[in-house]
Motif scaffolding. Structure first.
Motif, mmCIF file in Angstrom:
data_model
loop_
_atom_site.group_PDB
_atom_site.id
_atom_site.type_symbol
_atom_site.label_atom_id
_atom_site.label_comp_id
_atom_site.label_asym_id
_atom_site.label_seq_id
_atom_site.Cartn_x
_atom_site.Cartn_y
_atom_site.Cartn_z
ATOM 1 N N PHE A 170 0.535 -0.859 0.324
ATOM 2 C CA PHE A 170 0.320 0.312 -0.301
ATOM 3 C C PHE A 170 1.181 1.358 -0.026
ATOM 4 C CE2 PHE A 170 -2.330 3.505 1.871
ATOM 5 C CZ PHE A 170 -3.811 3.502 1.311
ATOM 6 N N THR A 171 0.789 2.266 -0.956
ATOM 7 C CA THR A 171 1.412 3.920 -0.609
ATOM 8 C C THR A 171 0.290 4.978 -1.031
ATOM 9 O OG1 THR A 171 2.838 1.925 -2.756
ATOM 10 C CG2 THR A 171 2.876 4.466 -2.350
ATOM 11 N N ILE A 172 1.083 5.697 -0.161
ATOM 12 C CA ILE A 172 0.282 7.001 -0.708
ATOM 13 C C ILE A 172 1.284 8.186 -1.179
ATOM 14 C CG2 ILE A 172 -0.194 8.696 1.310
ATOM 15 C CD1 ILE A 172 -0.470 7.212 3.655
ATOM 16 N N VAL A 173 0.393 8.221 -2.171
ATOM 17 C CA VAL A 173 1.049 9.225 -3.630
ATOM 18 C C VAL A 173 1.185 10.241 -3.386
ATOM 19 C CG1 VAL A 173 1.773 8.943 -5.965
ATOM 20 C CG2 VAL A 173 1.225 6.451 -4.314
ATOM 21 N N SER A 174 1.928 11.193 -3.391
ATOM 22 C CA SER A 174 1.790 12.428 -3.715
ATOM 23 C C SER A 174 2.095 13.043 -5.738
ATOM 24 C CB SER A 174 3.164 13.538 -3.458
ATOM 25 O OG SER A 174 3.145 14.707 -3.891
ATOM 26 N N TYR A 175 0.586 13.714 -5.814
ATOM 27 C CA TYR A 175 0.916 14.094 -7.206
ATOM 28 C C TYR A 175 2.632 15.065 -7.286
ATOM 29 C CZ TYR A 175 -3.936 14.100 -8.181
ATOM 30 O OH TYR A 175 -5.332 13.776 -8.472
ATOM 31 N N PRO A 176 2.417 14.875 -8.647
ATOM 32 C CA PRO A 176 4.233 15.795 -9.199
ATOM 33 C C PRO A 176 4.048 17.122 -9.571
ATOM 34 C CG PRO A 176 2.579 15.353 -11.178
ATOM 35 C CD PRO A 176 1.811 14.803 -10.448
ATOM 36 N N ASN A 177 4.568 18.055 -9.124
ATOM 37 C CA ASN A 177 5.389 19.390 -9.067
ATOM 38 C C ASN A 177 4.863 20.049 -10.277
ATOM 39 O OD1 ASN A 177 7.886 19.095 -10.530
ATOM 40 N ND2 ASN A 177 8.750 19.400 -8.849
ATOM 41 N N SER A 178 5.029 21.035 -10.260
ATOM 42 C CA SER A 178 4.694 22.120 -11.906
ATOM 43 C C SER A 178 5.904 21.767 -12.946
ATOM 44 C CB SER A 178 3.675 23.458 -11.797
ATOM 45 O OG SER A 178 5.414 24.438 -10.605
ATOM 46 N N ASP A 179 6.784 21.162 -12.861
ATOM 47 C CA ASP A 179 7.567 21.338 -13.681
ATOM 48 C C ASP A 179 6.921 20.664 -14.465
ATOM 49 O OD1 ASP A 179 9.224 22.182 -12.298
ATOM 50 O OD2 ASP A 179 11.171 20.300 -11.823
#
Length: 382
Positions: free
Chosen positions: A231-240
């Motif tokens: 199970f993984t908690i995943v961040s959205y990417p930055n704006s690059d």
């Protein structure tokens, strides 16, 4: 004393937030922030809310993000920030400007400092990555425009000296980002996320690169974690550039609620609780380089980003090849390797960097550092 801090994204704000708090609490200092970029974008979590929750004063908000996903957009973003900040910064006329890191926005801080005759401090200069990205170039160029440097270790200090910066302008204070790891409210993750989170979960933070297939790598990591039932908690990417492809993939995987929890932005207490309790971190974030060592967590760094930076033994580099990623994950979840973390020492400080920075800011006569007339050739011969 009037101080202006420049921040455009959650990551650079977190690098200095502990220091901003100390400066804000000093009644002899008037601290204002210039806020732009992803901070003001709902697509990237509207992290201005974190600044507001810290009760810091915002001098100016500038919407700079362009609805584009190309390298050109970063340059246009920087130009919008410069064009719309000059008069306000000049009118505020701070005694000192602060900025951190290596995004395109920090070089605007250096330009404002130089052309408006305002002393400045560049934090986290002297670092170097061999990932062929633009960040290293921006970081070094910004250092040349800055009055002073507050670096996070001796290697970075030596690198700045090799770039022709005078040693008297460089102060090794460690990484301010570590300070927050010791001062946060530990929360109940299950209650906050309204989910049944397994005991052994991973934290994934992966940001796009311009010179590799970020979408493919992101999908490969998610697929492997899903296959291995981690199970993984995943961040959205930055704006690059290339972030849109990653966001499209998140939309494909978002219904796998038994395998993943995706987030755009989290409060500091929630994020640090998640980080502190995860089994390992995976992706390509500098959090693996800086914070993970202090928290005694393995960090699997996939692909080019963060390549050859100063690191602790908790960092496991791997290529974007599926087998390499699987081998790295198998290594960090193997109980027999956990003893490696017992001997990990973070080379970026001990959690007291904001106090060191604050005392230096109170002590230094910045007017003595405004004129930067040292000849690099003469410095070499000293």
């Amino acid at each position: 004393m009037k101080i202006l801090g420049i921040t455009s994204i959650r990551s650079d704000y977190d690098l200095l937030s502990s220091l901003y708090t100390k400066l804000h609490e000093d009644h002899e200092i008037e601290l204002k922030l210039l806020v732009s970029g992803a901070h003001l974008s709902k697509n990237f979590g509207f992290s201005k809310k974190q600044i507001e929750s810290d009760n810091l004063d915002i001098l100016l908000e500038i919407e700079t993000l362009i609805s584009s996903d190309t390298p050109k957009s970063r340059l246009k973003t920087a130009s919008i920030l410069l064009q719309n900040s000059i008069d306000v910064v000049s009118f505020f006329n701070p005694d000192l400007i602060l900025y951190a890191g290596d995004r395109e926005d920090v070089i605007i801080g250096g330009l404002l400092s130089m052309y408006l005759n305002i002393p400045s401090i560049h934090f986290y200069g002297g670092d170097h990555e061999k990932d062929m990205g633009n960040d290293t170039y921006i970081r070094h160029a910004t250092s040349k425009l800055s009055s002073l440097h507050f670096v996070s270790n001796e290697m970075h200090k030596k690198r700045l000296i090799s770039l022709g910066e005078s040693e008297k302008r460089i102060f090794n204070i460690g990484s301010i980002s570590l300070d927050r790891l010791f001062k946060y409210n530990k929360l109940n993750i299950q209650e906050i996320l309204s989910r049944n989170i397994p005991l052994n979960y991973a934290l994934m933070i992966f940001h796009p690169m311009e010179n590799e297939d970020s979408k493919m790598i992101f999908k490969e990591i998610l697929s492997i974690l899903k296959e291995k039932k981690i199970f993984t908690i995943v961040s959205y990417p930055n704006s690059d550039p290339n972030h849109q492809g990653i966001i499209e993939l998140i939309e494909e995987f978002i219904n796998y609620k038994d395998e993943f929890y995706f987030y755009k932005n989290l409060s500091r207490d929630v994020y640090l609780t998640i980080f502190n309790n995860c089994q390992f971190i995976i992706g390509n974030s500098s959090a693996g380089i800086y914070e993970a060592a202090t928290l005694k967590k393995f960090a699997v760094n996939v692909g080019l980003r963060q390549k050859d930076r100063l690191k602790s033994d908790n960092i496991i580099y791997c290529s974007s090849n599926k087998t390499d990623i699987e081998d790295a994950i198998n290594f960090v979840i193997n109980p027999n390797n956990k003893n490696i973390l017992d001997n990990v020492v973070n080379p970026f400080g001990d959690g007291h960097s904001s106090e060191k920075a604050y005392l230096l800011i109170k002590k230094i006569d910045f007017k003595n550092f405004l004129i930067k007339d040292e000849d690099p050739l003469e410095l070499i011969n000293e």
